[in-house]
Design an enzyme around this catalytic site. Structure first.
Site, PDB file in Angstrom:
ATOM      1  N   LYS A 207       1.026  -1.280   0.047  1.00 36.27           N
ATOM      2  CA  LYS A 207      -0.088   0.072  -0.059  1.00 36.27           C
ATOM      3  C   LYS A 207       0.821   1.082  -0.163  1.00 36.27           C
ATOM      4  O   LYS A 207       0.819   2.110  -0.654  1.00 36.27           O
ATOM      5  CB  LYS A 207      -0.772  -0.031   1.058  1.00 36.27           C
ATOM      6  CG  LYS A 207      -1.716   1.090   1.278  1.00 36.27           C
ATOM      7  CD  LYS A 207      -2.822   1.000   2.479  1.00 36.27           C
ATOM      8  CE  LYS A 207      -3.448   2.319   2.681  1.00 36.27           C
ATOM      9  NZ  LYS A 207      -4.265   2.370   4.039  1.00 36.27           N
ATOM     10  N   GLU A 213      10.634  -4.455   4.566  1.00 28.88           N
ATOM     11  CA  GLU A 213      10.528  -5.913   4.243  1.00 28.88           C
ATOM     12  C   GLU A 213      10.079  -6.303   2.672  1.00 28.88           C
ATOM     13  O   GLU A 213      11.130  -6.877   2.056  1.00 28.88           O
ATOM     14  CB  GLU A 213       9.446  -6.855   5.141  1.00 28.88           C
ATOM     15  CG  GLU A 213       9.761  -7.053   6.386  1.00 28.88           C
ATOM     16  CD  GLU A 213       8.957  -5.845   7.374  1.00 28.88           C
ATOM     17  OE1 GLU A 213       8.767  -4.730   6.760  1.00 28.88           O
ATOM     18  OE2 GLU A 213       8.643  -6.216   8.661  1.00 28.88           O
ATOM     19  N   GLY A 268      -4.654  -1.789   4.984  1.00 31.02           N
ATOM     20  CA  GLY A 268      -4.039  -2.916   4.462  1.00 31.02           C
ATOM     21  C   GLY A 268      -4.694  -4.230   4.747  1.00 31.02           C
ATOM     22  O   GLY A 268      -4.788  -5.135   3.581  1.00 31.02           O
ATOM     23  N   ARG A 269      -5.143  -4.521   5.846  1.00 28.74           N
ATOM     24  CA  ARG A 269      -5.733  -5.751   6.290  1.00 28.74           C
ATOM     25  C   ARG A 269      -7.382  -5.869   5.673  1.00 28.74           C
ATOM     26  O   ARG A 269      -7.727  -6.905   5.796  1.00 28.74           O
ATOM     27  CB  ARG A 269      -6.055  -6.009   7.693  1.00 28.74           C
ATOM     28  CG  ARG A 269      -6.543  -4.976   8.592  1.00 28.74           C
ATOM     29  CD  ARG A 269      -6.076  -5.000  10.051  1.00 28.74           C
ATOM     30  NE  ARG A 269      -6.588  -3.732  10.659  1.00 28.74           N
ATOM     31  CZ  ARG A 269      -5.858  -2.799  11.010  1.00 28.74           C
ATOM     32  NH1 ARG A 269      -4.782  -2.504  10.420  1.00 28.74           N
ATOM     33  NH2 ARG A 269      -6.176  -1.680  11.555  1.00 28.74           N
ATOM     34  N   GLU A 354      -4.894  -6.821  14.523  1.00 25.32           N
ATOM     35  CA  GLU A 354      -4.393  -5.491  14.070  1.00 25.32           C
ATOM     36  C   GLU A 354      -5.510  -4.414  14.124  1.00 25.32           C
ATOM     37  O   GLU A 354      -5.425  -3.011  14.407  1.00 25.32           O
ATOM     38  CB  GLU A 354      -3.978  -5.496  12.914  1.00 25.32           C
ATOM     39  CG  GLU A 354      -2.586  -4.330  12.800  1.00 25.32           C
ATOM     40  CD  GLU A 354      -1.936  -4.276  11.395  1.00 25.32           C
ATOM     41  OE1 GLU A 354      -2.493  -4.204  10.038  1.00 25.32           O
ATOM     42  OE2 GLU A 354      -0.641  -4.624  11.341  1.00 25.32           O
ATOM     43  N   HIS A 385      -5.899 -33.540  17.246  1.00 30.84           N
ATOM     44  CA  HIS A 385      -4.797 -34.523  17.690  1.00 30.84           C
ATOM     45  C   HIS A 385      -3.481 -33.649  18.354  1.00 30.84           C
ATOM     46  O   HIS A 385      -2.381 -34.239  18.163  1.00 30.84           O
ATOM     47  CB  HIS A 385      -4.392 -35.279  16.514  1.00 30.84           C
ATOM     48  CG  HIS A 385      -5.368 -36.098  16.006  1.00 30.84           C
ATOM     49  ND1 HIS A 385      -5.856 -37.634  16.668  1.00 30.84           N
ATOM     50  CD2 HIS A 385      -6.350 -35.788  15.110  1.00 30.84           C
ATOM     51  CE1 HIS A 385      -6.888 -38.053  16.037  1.00 30.84           C
ATOM     52  NE2 HIS A 385      -7.294 -37.066  15.064  1.00 30.84           N
ATOM     53  N   LYS A 505       9.431  -0.857  14.332  1.00 30.26           N
ATOM     54  CA  LYS A 505       9.763  -0.625  13.088  1.00 30.26           C
ATOM     55  C   LYS A 505      10.852   0.628  13.189  1.00 30.26           C
ATOM     56  O   LYS A 505      11.956   0.611  12.846  1.00 30.26           O
ATOM     57  CB  LYS A 505       8.693  -0.086  12.276  1.00 30.26           C
ATOM     58  CG  LYS A 505       7.734  -0.970  11.623  1.00 30.26           C
ATOM     59  CD  LYS A 505       6.933  -0.457  10.646  1.00 30.26           C
ATOM     60  CE  LYS A 505       5.714  -1.358  10.116  1.00 30.26           C
ATOM     61  NZ  LYS A 505       4.760  -0.539   9.444  1.00 30.26           N
TER      62      LYS A 505
HETATM   63  O1  F6P Z   1       3.198  -2.996   9.767  1.00 25.41           O
HETATM   64  C1  F6P Z   1       1.750  -3.142   9.739  1.00 25.41           C
HETATM   65  C2  F6P Z   1       1.264  -2.918   8.253  1.00 25.41           C
HETATM   66  O2  F6P Z   1       1.284  -1.424   8.019  1.00 25.41           O
HETATM   67  C3  F6P Z   1      -0.091  -3.412   7.993  1.00 25.41           C
HETATM   68  O3  F6P Z   1      -1.162  -2.789   8.597  1.00 25.41           O
HETATM   69  C4  F6P Z   1       0.086  -3.548   6.499  1.00 25.41           C
HETATM   70  O4  F6P Z   1      -0.833  -4.449   6.110  1.00 25.41           O
HETATM   71  C5  F6P Z   1       1.517  -4.008   6.129  1.00 25.41           C
HETATM   72  O5  F6P Z   1       2.235  -3.239   7.285  1.00 25.41           O
HETATM   73  C6  F6P Z   1       2.008  -3.884   4.944  1.00 25.41           C
HETATM   74  O6  F6P Z   1       2.118  -2.540   4.559  1.00 25.41           O
HETATM   75  P1  F6P Z   1       2.204  -1.995   3.023  1.00 25.41           P
HETATM   76  O7  F6P Z   1       1.228  -2.641   1.907  1.00 25.41           O
HETATM   77  O8  F6P Z   1       1.961  -0.539   3.158  1.00 25.41           O
HETATM   78  O9  F6P Z   1       3.375  -2.652   2.645  1.00 25.41           O
END
Ligand code: F6P
Length: 537
Positions: A207, A213, A268-269, A354, A385, A505
């Site tokens: 987003k 990452e 995002g979610r 979240e 199990h 972060k």
């Molecule tokens: O760190 C949490 C977050 O902001 C989530 O809410 C989001 O889904 C994810 O990181 C990834 O963010 P982006 O789509 O901006 O890379």
């Protein structure tokens, strides 16, 4: 400290009522009302929702509905659907429901109808996914694309992975899908280990397009692809972006023509029905993807229009709140009895935790009640199990959601009968247990009797659908999205920001240079310093 909620008449009435029924056993409730199992259920839009095995009476439900009404659920729901900026801490609308609104409908945000924008992106996704699926889209060396690697994390990964796994049955078998999320280099390395760059497309899903990452993995993917393809212009044929941030996408070297956009009013979610679903659409085709959107929309409409007493997300939300805030239950388990939904609990963890993992009210005060439960789960029957022992005989109260389907997508008798028999049996065992007398009647040695007793009175919901399908997946996703909304509204917290993920972060950004430059002085606490020193050595 915010005491408004707990001082309200409806909350106080629930507290009093809780004291009255907290020890009433489900056995008694079922004995008193022979039709309970037929009464406490909703059978709507293809979902049979049995909530009779909950520690509730008609009075509990009345009081919970009263609480919801007093907390203006209906008004707040209308505010969300109509694009009011209910994400107050970020001054944003919350309009994921617009992502599945039918073509031709109108949803105004600041006077602008967003539905045509949504459909323009959907059309662009359709065009692109058709080209990939038909082989019309060629890689840099003229080969068609065979491998699709989605790079993203959180909402830009969990939705795509979950939906890909859930709808694998509908997926183009000649295409291979991989998902890279973790900044751990092994995630990327293993995902591409057997792939040919000439036939590989990377979808960089973010987003913000600044998530460390994702951007680290995207850069590594770029180097990996260019090492094989040898020319920077290859990026245009092997990289596309899904984002709201055109500036950063362009900076990365992806042509905005190859960018699929969405908007700040999609969290995002809540974005798996936005362009973040591009990998899903490539996998299952646009027709099936639209079936999923229809399912989401059907549940949106159910939530928006059904009376509270017959409203699936409202009741799920209220039951969760009942256990969390009154019984002090810490967790909520979700057990899909279908292998295709094996990533659904992980997806729900982000969606729910979240969203409602907050302790500050909309006007900035600390709550004096419990909020968001810890969600967890695994597919049945595997969990039986492993950890079900604790749910049946442990000291914790764990409300469970069982999700099952009448038909399997793989007709291999007797598997489905065994699977569903197990699901139904778990709800029965949890609710009714096994008494001392029943154990004794089996001739069990006196000393072993207590070990074999199941106290029961452990609550569960059962959701029964026809089969795993794009529509049904859509319905389940929207069902939980709206249950989260209901709880957030009553708890008076904002489910749509996620400020609690920021501190870690920022601190990681401070530590990165300290790991890379071993001469840098470090000034953390003694524990953090020692860990940094250890890594440096
Ligand atoms: O760190 C949490 C977050 O902001 C989530 O809410 C989001 O889904 C994810 O990181 C990834 O963010 P982006 O789509 O901006 O890379």
């Amino acid at each position: 400290m915010s005491t408004e909620l707990t001082k309200s008449t409806s909350w106080k009435a629930l507290e009093k009522h809780y004291e009255e029924i907290k020890n009433v056993h489900l056995r008694t409730m079922f004995e008193k009302d022979e039709k309970r199992g037929l009464r406490l259920k909703i059978d709507e839009i293809g979902i049979y929702f049995d909530y009779s095995k909950h520690r509730i009476t008609d009075e509990t439900l009345d009081l919970l509905f009263g609480l919801a009404k007093n907390r203006d659920i209906e008004k707040r729901r209308a505010a969300m659907f109509s694009g009011e900026k209910i994400n107050t801490t970020e001054n944003r609308a919350v309009l994921h429901t617009a992502l599945r609104a039918p073509k031709g409908s109108t949803i105004l945000l600041d006077g602008h109808n967003v539905v045509p924008d949504v459909h323009a992106v959907l059309d662009k996704m359709t065009d692109f996914s058709n080209k990939i699926r038909s082989g019309e889209w060629k890689g840099f060396t003229g080969n068609p694309i065979k491998n699709i690697v989605n790079i993203g994390i959180g909402g830009s990964d969990l939705g795509p992975v979950m939906a890909y796994e859930a709808l694998k049955h509908f997926s183009a078998k000649e295409l291979l899908f991989r998902f890279v999320s973790n900044v751990d280099g092994s995630d990327f390395a293993e995902a591409v280990i057997d792939l040919d760059a000439e036939e590989t497309l990377f979808i960089i899903s973010s987003k913000t397009f600044i998530t460390i990452e994702t951007m680290t993995n995207a850069q590594t993917a770029r180097s990996w692809a260019l090492a094989k393809l040898g020319d920077a212009s290859a990026v245009a044929r092997h990289f596309v972006a899904v984002s709201t941030n055109e500036k950063e996408v362009t900076k990365f070297g992806i042509d905005p023509q190859n960018m699929f956009g969405f908007w700040d009013w999609v969290g995002g979610r809540y974005s798996m029905s936005a362009a973040i679903g591009l990998s899903t659409m490539i996998a299952i085709g646009s027709e099936n993807y639209h079936r999923m959107l229809n399912g989401l929309n059907e549940m949106d409409e159910h939530f928006r229009t059904a009376p509270m007493e017959n409203n699936i997300p409202v009741i799920i939300g209220l039951l969760g709140l009942w256990y969390t805030s009154f019984f002090d239950a810490q967790t909520q388990a979700v057990f899909p009895y279908d292998r295709y939904l094996h990533r659904f609990p992980a997806y729900l963890q982000q969606l729910t935790m979240e969203s409602n993992g907050k302790h500050i009210t909309l006007d900035g005060q600390t709550v004096n009640y419990q909020t968001g439960a810890i969600y967890w789960g695994e597919p049945g029957t595997n969990g039986q199990h492993s950890f079900y022992q604790l749910i049946h005989q442990g000291t914790k109260l764990i409300p469970c959601d069982f999700i099952g389907f009448k038909k399997s997508l793989n007709n291999l008798p007797p598997h489905q009968d065994y699977l569903i028999a197990n699901m139904i049996a778990q709800g029965e065992a949890l609710a009714f247990g096994k008494t001392v007398d029943e154990v004794k009647a089996e001739g069990v040695a006196e000393s072993i009797v207590p070990h074999k007793v199941f106290e029961g009175n452990r609550p569960s919901s059962t959701f029964f659908l026809d089969k795993v399908s794009p529509e049904n997946l859509g319905k389940l996703v929207a069902m939980y999205e709206h249950a989260v909304f209901v709880q957030g509204a009553i708890w008076d917290i904002n489910p749509y920001d996620q400020m609690g993920v920021e501190l870690g972060k920022v601190l990681a950004q401070n530590i990165i240079p300290e790991l890379q430059d071993t001469t840098k002085a470090i000034h953390h606490d003694s524990s953090t310093n020692a860990l940094i020193e250890l890594y440096r050595k």
